[in-house]
Design an enzyme around this catalytic site. Structure first.
Site, PDB file in Angstrom:
ATOM      1  N   ARG A 118       0.808  -1.225   0.000  1.00 12.90           N
ATOM      2  CA  ARG A 118       0.000   0.000   0.000  1.00 12.90           C
ATOM      3  C   ARG A 118       0.844   1.279   0.000  1.00 12.90           C
ATOM      4  NH1 ARG A 118      -2.928  -3.524   3.434  1.00 12.90           N
ATOM      5  NH2 ARG A 118      -4.865  -4.197   2.459  1.00 12.90           N
ATOM      6  N   LYS A 140       2.728  11.369 -10.759  1.00 15.84           N
ATOM      7  CA  LYS A 140       1.830  10.575 -11.588  1.00 15.84           C
ATOM      8  C   LYS A 140       2.534   9.279 -11.962  1.00 15.84           C
ATOM      9  CE  LYS A 140      -1.276  13.728 -14.021  1.00 15.84           C
ATOM     10  NZ  LYS A 140      -1.692  14.169 -15.380  1.00 15.84           N
ATOM     11  N   GLU A 182       7.992  18.709 -24.478  1.00 17.95           N
ATOM     12  CA  GLU A 182       7.446  19.068 -23.176  1.00 17.95           C
ATOM     13  C   GLU A 182       8.016  20.393 -22.680  1.00 17.95           C
ATOM     14  OE1 GLU A 182       5.024  17.751 -21.555  1.00 17.95           O
ATOM     15  OE2 GLU A 182       4.818  15.690 -22.255  1.00 17.95           O
ATOM     16  N   LYS A 224       6.546  23.158 -13.403  1.00 19.19           N
ATOM     17  CA  LYS A 224       5.736  22.004 -13.024  1.00 19.19           C
ATOM     18  C   LYS A 224       5.643  21.869 -11.512  1.00 19.19           C
ATOM     19  CE  LYS A 224       4.528  17.311 -13.935  1.00 19.19           C
ATOM     20  NZ  LYS A 224       4.662  16.125 -14.805  1.00 19.19           N
ATOM     21  N   GLU A 234      -4.717  16.981  -9.619  1.00 19.48           N
ATOM     22  CA  GLU A 234      -5.295  17.388 -10.909  1.00 19.48           C
ATOM     23  C   GLU A 234      -6.793  17.646 -10.823  1.00 19.48           C
ATOM     24  OE1 GLU A 234      -5.428  15.312 -15.148  1.00 19.48           O
ATOM     25  OE2 GLU A 234      -3.376  15.643 -14.511  1.00 19.48           O
ATOM     26  N   ARG A 238      -3.658  21.795 -12.615  1.00 18.15           N
ATOM     27  CA  ARG A 238      -2.692  20.811 -13.113  1.00 18.15           C
ATOM     28  C   ARG A 238      -3.114  20.192 -14.432  1.00 18.15           C
ATOM     29  NH1 ARG A 238       0.461  15.972  -9.775  1.00 18.15           N
ATOM     30  NH2 ARG A 238       1.597  15.186 -11.577  1.00 18.15           N
ATOM     31  N   ASN A 242      -1.635  19.018 -19.428  1.00 17.02           N
ATOM     32  CA  ASN A 242      -1.977  18.006 -20.432  1.00 17.02           C
ATOM     33  C   ASN A 242      -2.263  18.612 -21.806  1.00 17.02           C
ATOM     34  OD1 ASN A 242      -1.943  15.518 -18.822  1.00 17.02           O
ATOM     35  ND2 ASN A 242      -3.619  16.480 -17.710  1.00 17.02           N
ATOM     36  N   HIS A 245      -1.988  16.516 -24.876  1.00 17.59           N
ATOM     37  CA  HIS A 245      -1.861  15.113 -24.485  1.00 17.59           C
ATOM     38  C   HIS A 245      -3.077  14.262 -24.848  1.00 17.59           C
ATOM     39  CE1 HIS A 245       1.591  16.663 -22.415  1.00 17.59           C
ATOM     40  NE2 HIS A 245       1.878  15.492 -21.859  1.00 17.59           N
ATOM     41  N   HIS A 249      -2.093  11.109 -26.729  1.00 16.10           N
ATOM     42  CA  HIS A 249      -2.287   9.758 -26.212  1.00 16.10           C
ATOM     43  C   HIS A 249      -3.118   8.919 -27.191  1.00 16.10           C
ATOM     44  CE1 HIS A 249      -1.570  10.946 -21.720  1.00 16.10           C
ATOM     45  NE2 HIS A 249      -0.472  10.908 -22.429  1.00 16.10           N
ATOM     46  N   HIS A 262       6.480   9.456 -27.092  1.00 20.43           N
ATOM     47  CA  HIS A 262       5.503  10.276 -26.376  1.00 20.43           C
ATOM     48  C   HIS A 262       5.650  11.757 -26.724  1.00 20.43           C
ATOM     49  CE1 HIS A 262       2.883  11.700 -23.214  1.00 20.43           C
ATOM     50  NE2 HIS A 262       3.854  12.459 -22.735  1.00 20.43           N
TER      51      HIS A 262
END
Length: 356
Positions: A118, A140, A182, A224, A234, A238, A242, A245, A249, A262
């Site tokens: 956990r 992330k 980026e 960032k 997010e 935040r 993206n 993205h 993606h 990417h």
């Protein structure tokens, strides 16, 4: 060396950027709290840097796991190999994972750390420009499914980010340029002055000038880190990170993981998002063209590969930012100003995809 912090109260952690940091064992050993350490790397990075990291682990019970390289291996099955390695090591809740590699290794190892018992500690040791300025910062983590990218994951902050810029000397040209996408993003969504700085220093960045590159990395990390500190999970600001993205993606999934890097997919996605913004009257076509010119100056693609617009739209509708089944995109009002736009008309997206 440049150091800055991601300010998350008691969970704040440092980002160190500079040459030779993997060999500066005192710098990163202080982030290791327990006896057990698992180093997770890949077949490309491990021959270059793994021995250097292992040499700094004397006194710890440690092991290393070397995985296949590439986005196609960022899967639950590969993550299970990390769990098996932790079990073989006898890792307890005070164990630490060191993620030595690019964004795939960082995402995968971080997700395994979030799940093992956990949640255990992990340290990001990014070796690609893309990972240094983006995926290593912010917590992330996740893996891909055939249905889409990063659909399974967790927010799990690292104990530290150790960005050894010396590792960029061995980075292939294509991957280096993908990382610049980026860097451009940070200027595009929130810093027009930084965007203009990138335009002026494009030749120096293409030449991997040490001083200019360090400045670009530090500026990207500061941006960032600030956003993550204000919106860790997010829920608002935040999401602006993206930009490009959702389109990107979908392109990565539709073309098969690994065919588009990417950063390359994000570059195309930013151009498409800028065009859609212009079509909706939010921004000028001139700014969209300026963005495409800067990305092209870094040798990045700005046109989409052949793909079915309906398939891309269906993949975009699976995006995690969507709410209530409605498409929610990051668009912009021109260079330096992005916005979260809810309920974007699917027909408008379909038109931009078809034109691309």
């Amino acid at each position: 060396m440049i150091s800055l912090d991601v300010a998350l109260g008691e969970r704040a952690y440092p980002i160190h950027v500079g040459p030779g940091l993997l060999a500066d064992t005192a710098r990163w050993r202080e982030a290791i709290r327990g006896r057990h350490v698992l180093v997770v790397s890949n077949e490309t990075v491990a021959p270059l840097y793994l021995a250097r990291v292992e040499a700094g682990l004397r006194g710890h019970v440690h092991a290393s796991l070397v995985l296949p390289d590439g986005e196609a291996h960022k899967t639950l099955a590969t993550c299970a190999r990390v769990f098996d390695a932790l079990a073989a090591l006898g890792a307890n809740r005070d164990a630490t994972i060191l993620a030595l590699g690019g964004g795939v290794i960082g995402d995968l190892a971080g997700f395994a750390a979030a799940c093992w018992m956990r949640g255990i500690d992990f340290v990001q040791m990014p070796t690609t420009l893309l990972a240094m300025v983006d995926s290593s910062v912010g917590g992330k983590t996740g893996v891909n499914l055939p249905a889409g990218k990063n659909l399974v994951g967790a927010f799990h902050q690292p104990r530290a980010v150790i960005a050894d810029t010396s590792t960029l000397a061995t980075l292939p040209e294509r991957e280096y340029r993908a990382g610049l996408a980026e860097v451009v993003k940070y200027g595009a969504i929130g810093d027009a002055a930084f965007f203009a700085w990138l335009e002026r220093h494009a030749d120096a960045l293409n030449a991997r000038d040490d001083a200019v590159l360090a400045e670009a990395i530090a500026a990207s990390c500061r941006h960032k880190a600030g956003v993550v500190a204000r919106d860790e999970h997010e829920q608002g600001e935040r999401a602006l990170l993206n930009f490009g993205h959702t389109f990107g993606h979908a392109l990565e999934t539709a073309t098969g993981y690994g065919n588009l890097l990417h950063g390359e997919a994000v570059a195309i996605g930013m151009v498409l998002a800028a065009r859609l913004s212009a079509e909706r009257g939010h921004a000028s076509h001139d700014d969209a063209r300026r963005l495409a010119r800067l990305l092209a100056a870094f040798g990045l693609p700005t046109a989409a590969p052949a793909a079915d617009p309906e398939r891309l739209l269906a993949l975009m509708q699976l995006d995690k930012k969507n709410l209530g089944g409605r498409l929610r995109l990051i668009l912009w009002h021109g260079i330096g100003a992005a916005a979260i736009v809810p309920d974007v008309d699917a027909a408008a997206i379909r038109g931009v995809l078809a034109a691309a």
